[in-house]
Design an enzyme around this catalytic site. Sequence first.
Site, short mmCIF file in Angstrom:
data_model
loop_
_atom_site.label_atom_id
_atom_site.label_comp_id
_atom_site.label_asym_id
_atom_site.label_seq_id
_atom_site.Cartn_x
_atom_site.Cartn_y
_atom_site.Cartn_z
N ARG A 1 0.82 -1.20 0.00
CA ARG A 1 0.00 0.00 0.00
C ARG A 1 0.86 1.26 0.00
NH1 ARG A 1 -1.96 0.84 4.42
NH2 ARG A 1 -1.14 -0.95 5.54
N LYS B 1 -8.89 -1.78 1.02
CA LYS B 1 -8.62 -0.96 2.19
C LYS B 1 -9.32 0.40 2.08
CE LYS B 1 -5.97 -3.65 4.71
NZ LYS B 1 -6.56 -4.36 5.85
N HIS C 1 -10.13 -3.90 12.60
CA HIS C 1 -9.12 -4.54 11.77
C HIS C 1 -8.75 -5.84 12.47
CE1 HIS C 1 -4.86 -4.46 9.86
NE2 HIS C 1 -5.73 -5.02 9.04
N LYS D 1 -3.24 -12.48 11.68
CA LYS D 1 -4.71 -12.50 11.60
C LYS D 1 -5.19 -13.60 10.64
CE LYS D 1 -5.17 -8.23 10.27
NZ LYS D 1 -3.73 -7.92 10.30
N ARG E 1 1.18 -12.32 -2.22
CA ARG E 1 -0.18 -12.48 -1.70
C ARG E 1 -1.04 -13.42 -2.54
NH1 ARG E 1 -2.11 -9.50 3.10
NH2 ARG E 1 -0.38 -8.11 3.56
#
Length: 529
Positions: A56, A197, A216, A238, A318
Amino acid sequence: MTIQNPVNPVADLGIQNANIHLNPGVDALYAHAIRLGEGVQAATGPLTVRTNKAGRSPKDRFIVEDEKTRGSVWWEGFNVPIQASVFDNLLAKMVQYAEGKELFVQQVYAGTDPEYRIPVRMITEMAYHSLFIRNMFVRPTAEELKTFEADWTVLNIPSFKADPAVDGTRTDTFIIVNFTKKMIIAGGTQYAGENKKGIFGVLNYLLPEKGVMPMHCSANVGEGGDVALFFGLSGTGKTTLSADPGRKLIGDDEHGWTDTGVFNFEGGCYAKVINLNADAEPAIYQTTRNYGTVLENVVLDADGNPDLNDGSLTENTRSAYPIDQIPNIQPGSVGGIPKNVVFLTADAYGVLPPISRLSPEQMMYQFISGFTAKIPGTEEGVKEPSPTFSTCFGAPFMPRHPGEYAKLLAQKVQESGAKVWLVNTGWTGGKYGEGHRMSIKHTRALLNAALNGELDDVEFVRDPFFNLEIPTSVPGVPQDVLNPRDAWADKAAYDETAKKLARMFRENFKRFEAGVDQKVTDSMPNPDA
Ligand code: ATP
Ligand code: MN
């Protein structure tokens, strides 16, 4: 099936002559992405793409400052104001730029709860973004599509670049959120994560007004129906820890906590896959082999198979896949009121305990502090791990004052009676470079013990520096792992490092002290213990 421009679903923006693909499906998007040179199909099935940015661009994200946002957005840190005229000017240029181009439009929901979801129109230049969006957002049913009306619009054209000198941006990359026009525009970056996002930030702004806590965090549910939340900054686990064979996955990144339970914002997951181990994480590993998955910046070997150990493009490789690629999921991606709330941190100093129990005050303190060590790669320009404090474990996505979110979370936790834990998924036995990363097996065992209530009756000791309650025994976990000081050979070095981190906690918290109860500041780490 791709419907070519039936009614021009972007006419309201003034885009007249673009070649529009409305709600193309997986097969069509593979064909488009490959034809446009965005990527290739890996031997086993995933669409594999390379992006100009591998993370990002938080410094290039702006929020339009106007009547609506002036008094309600916290204009600090990542929430950078920009004039409405900058947005209007860039949008006009983008609209002009889009004439005659090919655009992909997906009509999707952000949110699985019909009461709180937002219908979104995602307009992208890249076919692979469109597939990413289809995987990551909540896909409407055929019935819902008939009457679908978007409330928000995202227009993302990576090949459109701003001219900072003329357009008033920081670089040629920009992501601008306009709450009044209910629109996000983005240019200059091909990183697909910006699409999700951006809208996550919108929900984070809107939901507190409705009494819903936006988070989040990942979420899953045990066999007895008990819901657990896992907060944490990027790289803390996460996604990894929520995909647990013994618990049903609700979602891996973004959720809302309503009066009746939790709901996922998304319809898919976005997992880091660097060095992914098939034995430790079989479910996520399998997604890197599936048709329909988008693999970002993963290198293919000579046979066209993904080489997950190759980080030559980025460490932030990813896999983006629809949630139903995970075998054990919770239908509808909603769950009841949480029984456990876990804060994940990847402590590169190796001094925080692998698991500890938090008092209500410590919960506030840790939530506002939001500590972890940044793992290289998820944000542009970060190459070395370094300590990070990020409010609400997600400062870049939280438009409001952290105190607002903290208060709402505290209220939800109090009402529910949920237990709160701090789990260090980072280093043990020494700091980064000297010790080693906590084993996923141990972290899972610690979590299972906490979530199953096995820690309710064990003895706890208090660590002096962080004031944290550490269990003295946990089934399946060696004793010397539980207390971080025991895991270090050099005790003096441990004390020194723990004090250093305690000082950093206190230094960071100074700017919040005035806004919290005395009891919260009393619970702070103490370097002079
Ligand atoms: P993001 O917000 O960027 O999606 P995340 O919180 O979902 O980040 P993960 O994608 O789960 O983080 O990344 C955790 C990484 O750390 C994975 O690559 C995982 O294999 C690795 N890891 C190593 N040890 C552990 C551990 N003990 N617990 C959790 N993850 C671990
Ligand atoms: Mn994740």
